[in-house]
Design a protein around this motif. Sequence first.
Motif, mmCIF file in Angstrom:
data_model
loop_
_atom_site.group_PDB
_atom_site.id
_atom_site.type_symbol
_atom_site.label_atom_id
_atom_site.label_comp_id
_atom_site.label_asym_id
_atom_site.label_seq_id
_atom_site.Cartn_x
_atom_site.Cartn_y
_atom_site.Cartn_z
ATOM 1 N N PRO A 259 0.820 -1.222 0.000
ATOM 2 C CA PRO A 259 0.000 0.000 0.000
ATOM 3 C C PRO A 259 0.850 1.267 0.000
ATOM 4 O O PRO A 259 1.817 1.388 0.769
ATOM 5 C CB PRO A 259 -0.809 -0.124 1.299
ATOM 6 C CG PRO A 259 -0.870 -1.589 1.570
ATOM 7 C CD PRO A 259 0.438 -2.143 1.095
ATOM 8 N N GLY A 260 0.503 2.196 -0.889
ATOM 9 C CA GLY A 260 1.170 3.478 -0.945
ATOM 10 C C GLY A 260 2.517 3.474 -1.642
ATOM 11 O O GLY A 260 3.163 4.522 -1.734
ATOM 12 N N THR A 261 2.956 2.330 -2.129
ATOM 13 C CA THR A 261 4.251 2.233 -2.803
ATOM 14 C C THR A 261 4.024 1.818 -4.247
ATOM 15 O O THR A 261 3.372 0.814 -4.507
ATOM 16 C CB THR A 261 5.158 1.205 -2.105
ATOM 17 O OG1 THR A 261 5.327 1.589 -0.734
ATOM 18 C CG2 THR A 261 6.521 1.142 -2.768
ATOM 19 N N ALA A 262 4.569 2.596 -5.176
ATOM 20 C CA ALA A 262 4.294 2.366 -6.592
ATOM 21 C C ALA A 262 5.381 1.527 -7.244
ATOM 22 O O ALA A 262 6.572 1.673 -6.936
ATOM 23 C CB ALA A 262 4.169 3.695 -7.324
ATOM 24 N N VAL A 263 4.955 0.650 -8.150
ATOM 25 C CA VAL A 263 5.899 0.071 -9.095
ATOM 26 C C VAL A 263 6.560 1.213 -9.853
ATOM 27 O O VAL A 263 7.782 1.263 -10.017
ATOM 28 C CB VAL A 263 5.177 -0.880 -10.073
ATOM 29 C CG1 VAL A 263 6.101 -1.309 -11.194
ATOM 30 C CG2 VAL A 263 4.627 -2.083 -9.325
ATOM 31 N N ALA A 264 5.732 2.159 -10.302
ATOM 32 C CA ALA A 264 6.245 3.350 -10.966
ATOM 33 C C ALA A 264 5.193 4.443 -10.926
ATOM 34 O O ALA A 264 3.993 4.166 -11.055
ATOM 35 C CB ALA A 264 6.644 3.051 -12.407
ATOM 36 N N ASP A 265 5.641 5.670 -10.734
ATOM 37 C CA ASP A 265 4.807 6.862 -10.849
ATOM 38 C C ASP A 265 5.308 7.685 -12.030
ATOM 39 O O ASP A 265 6.521 7.764 -12.281
ATOM 40 C CB ASP A 265 4.887 7.733 -9.592
ATOM 41 C CG ASP A 265 4.140 7.153 -8.414
ATOM 42 O OD1 ASP A 265 3.139 6.448 -8.643
ATOM 43 O OD2 ASP A 265 4.541 7.423 -7.268
ATOM 44 N N PHE A 266 4.375 8.299 -12.742
ATOM 45 C CA PHE A 266 4.733 9.299 -13.759
ATOM 46 C C PHE A 266 4.382 10.656 -13.181
ATOM 47 O O PHE A 266 3.215 10.960 -12.938
ATOM 48 C CB PHE A 266 3.989 9.049 -15.065
ATOM 49 C CG PHE A 266 4.217 10.134 -16.085
ATOM 50 C CD1 PHE A 266 5.491 10.404 -16.570
ATOM 51 C CD2 PHE A 266 3.166 10.907 -16.544
ATOM 52 C CE1 PHE A 266 5.705 11.412 -17.498
ATOM 53 C CE2 PHE A 266 3.366 11.912 -17.479
ATOM 54 C CZ PHE A 266 4.645 12.162 -17.957
ATOM 55 N N VAL A 267 5.418 11.462 -12.944
ATOM 56 C CA VAL A 267 5.289 12.743 -12.256
ATOM 57 C C VAL A 267 5.782 13.841 -13.191
ATOM 58 O O VAL A 267 6.772 13.661 -13.902
ATOM 59 C CB VAL A 267 6.128 12.734 -10.960
ATOM 60 C CG1 VAL A 267 6.055 14.062 -10.235
ATOM 61 C CG2 VAL A 267 5.678 11.599 -10.043
ATOM 62 N N ILE A 268 5.105 14.983 -13.195
ATOM 63 C CA ILE A 268 5.559 16.113 -14.009
ATOM 64 C C ILE A 268 5.800 17.331 -13.118
ATOM 65 O O ILE A 268 5.300 17.414 -11.994
ATOM 66 C CB ILE A 268 4.554 16.459 -15.134
ATOM 67 C CG1 ILE A 268 3.211 16.948 -14.563
ATOM 68 C CG2 ILE A 268 4.352 15.279 -16.058
ATOM 69 C CD1 ILE A 268 2.268 17.486 -15.631
ATOM 70 N N PHE A 269 6.576 18.270 -13.641
ATOM 71 C CA PHE A 269 6.860 19.520 -12.942
ATOM 72 C C PHE A 269 6.440 20.666 -13.858
ATOM 73 O O PHE A 269 7.261 21.259 -14.558
ATOM 74 C CB PHE A 269 8.341 19.586 -12.565
ATOM 75 C CG PHE A 269 8.757 18.402 -11.729
ATOM 76 C CD1 PHE A 269 8.444 18.349 -10.386
ATOM 77 C CD2 PHE A 269 9.434 17.338 -12.298
ATOM 78 C CE1 PHE A 269 8.798 17.249 -9.613
ATOM 79 C CE2 PHE A 269 9.797 16.238 -11.531
ATOM 80 C CZ PHE A 269 9.471 16.206 -10.192
ATOM 81 N N PRO A 270 5.140 20.969 -13.870
ATOM 82 C CA PRO A 270 4.583 21.890 -14.861
ATOM 83 C C PRO A 270 4.740 23.350 -14.439
ATOM 84 O O PRO A 270 5.115 23.643 -13.289
ATOM 85 C CB PRO A 270 3.105 21.491 -14.874
ATOM 86 C CG PRO A 270 2.846 21.088 -13.446
ATOM 87 C CD PRO A 270 4.118 20.414 -12.976
ATOM 88 N N PRO A 271 4.457 24.287 -15.334
ATOM 89 C CA PRO A 271 4.402 25.697 -14.933
ATOM 90 C C PRO A 271 3.399 25.880 -13.798
ATOM 91 O O PRO A 271 2.289 25.351 -13.847
ATOM 92 C CB PRO A 271 3.945 26.396 -16.214
ATOM 93 C CG PRO A 271 4.360 25.484 -17.321
ATOM 94 C CD PRO A 271 4.211 24.112 -16.774
#
Length: 441
Positions: free
Chosen positions: A307-319
């Motif tokens: 729980p709460g731990t991802a195989v993978a996250d896709f994260v962005i750093f947008p304006p």
Amino acid sequence: MASELKYLSGFGNEFQSEDPRCPGALPQGQNNPQKCPYGLYAEQLSGTAFTAPRSENQRSWLYRIRPSVLHQPFEKVKNGHVTHDWNEQPPNPNQLRWKPFDLPKAGEKVDWLQGLHTVCGAGDPRTRNGVAIHVYMCNAPMGDKAFYNADGDFLIVPQQGTLHITTEFGKMTAEPNEICVIQQGIRFNVSVLEPSRGYILEVFDNHFHLPSLGPIGANGLANPRDFLTPVAWFEDRDIPEYQIISKYQGQLFEAVQNHSPFDIVAWHGNYAPYKYDLANFMPVNAVRFDHCDPSIFTVLTCPSNKPGTAVADFVIFPPRWAVQEHTFRPPYYHRNCMSEFMGIIYGKYEAKEEGFQPGGASLHSMMTPHGPDSQCYEGAVTDPLKPTLIADGTQAFMFESSFSMAVTKWGFDGCQKIDPAYFKCWQTLKKNFNPHWRPEK
């Protein structure tokens, strides 16, 4: 081409679609009638186990001109630069940064599959546990060739050039600052009209989900309505030798058939490729003080069994606007139990404006420290804390995983893009400690 494309809106919906050239092609009332309309074949594509809970079950029914089983036997072909051999290189915990990966040379024709290169990864597709990160550099269409991944899902992040993608479910485009997800088993073909480059996150375990919003509430981050799925489109085309390429257990195999695989006239279900425009992401951030963790910028997540731990996250750093008081605004110095692979689509990343370039990448491995370079730090502790629009004209992203990444031989040596001077960006950080400091009264 883009003006001809049509999409269905929403993430994970139960869609139904038929090519308007064949009205009534979608059977009504049952999935597998004795005789399908137009003499079509019914075929189910399952992305989860039959008995997965209804809330998690993913499958689609396809109504096609020929069943997909109609092909010659698969035979092993050369892998090129695709690999899941994580023992090619000895482990290296250092911070790594790659300069922009090279596009194909002038006069050289490289299609999307030929231009696929594995940079790093971990785990084993045979046990459905792990991730792989790839880049692609191409300048030619795939022609009469389709690819499918039997090992997992692809999340594709174009950085340069538009991808024109034909899938079994229909056509879609993916431009820089858009992403697309093509799940396990779905056949597709990529055509490009210009030199193109981008990144791919592959997950073996599960499928991508929208993250839970918790106390954020019902709205924010990536909204389901902004995800687009292609509508049904088919071609009835006989071809002497159409190539079907399968990635199976990390190896490439080829089968030949005498027709196009894109012959689905109608389909319905919730297992279908989709795209998303990163400009539609609605950031949520602190407005008083302190600094939220980067998880607040998660677009999609592939959860693990923990729980709460991802195989993978896709994260962005947008304006976004930075308005916190008495806060160090850039990313904080950090050591992490996750692996962080970063790329940049365009612009300059605020924490390393000089060395981190579009089309390049960085990898900060488990518990290896990282954070803003010296120049960014000095500016951040002296600049006036007025509301500031940060990352304006920039889109950076991160593939974050609970797996400890191993870099491939191509990633270390073959691409010749490792920046040996990366560590120097922190070496001019000064010792500012003053034991005689006292707070002002």
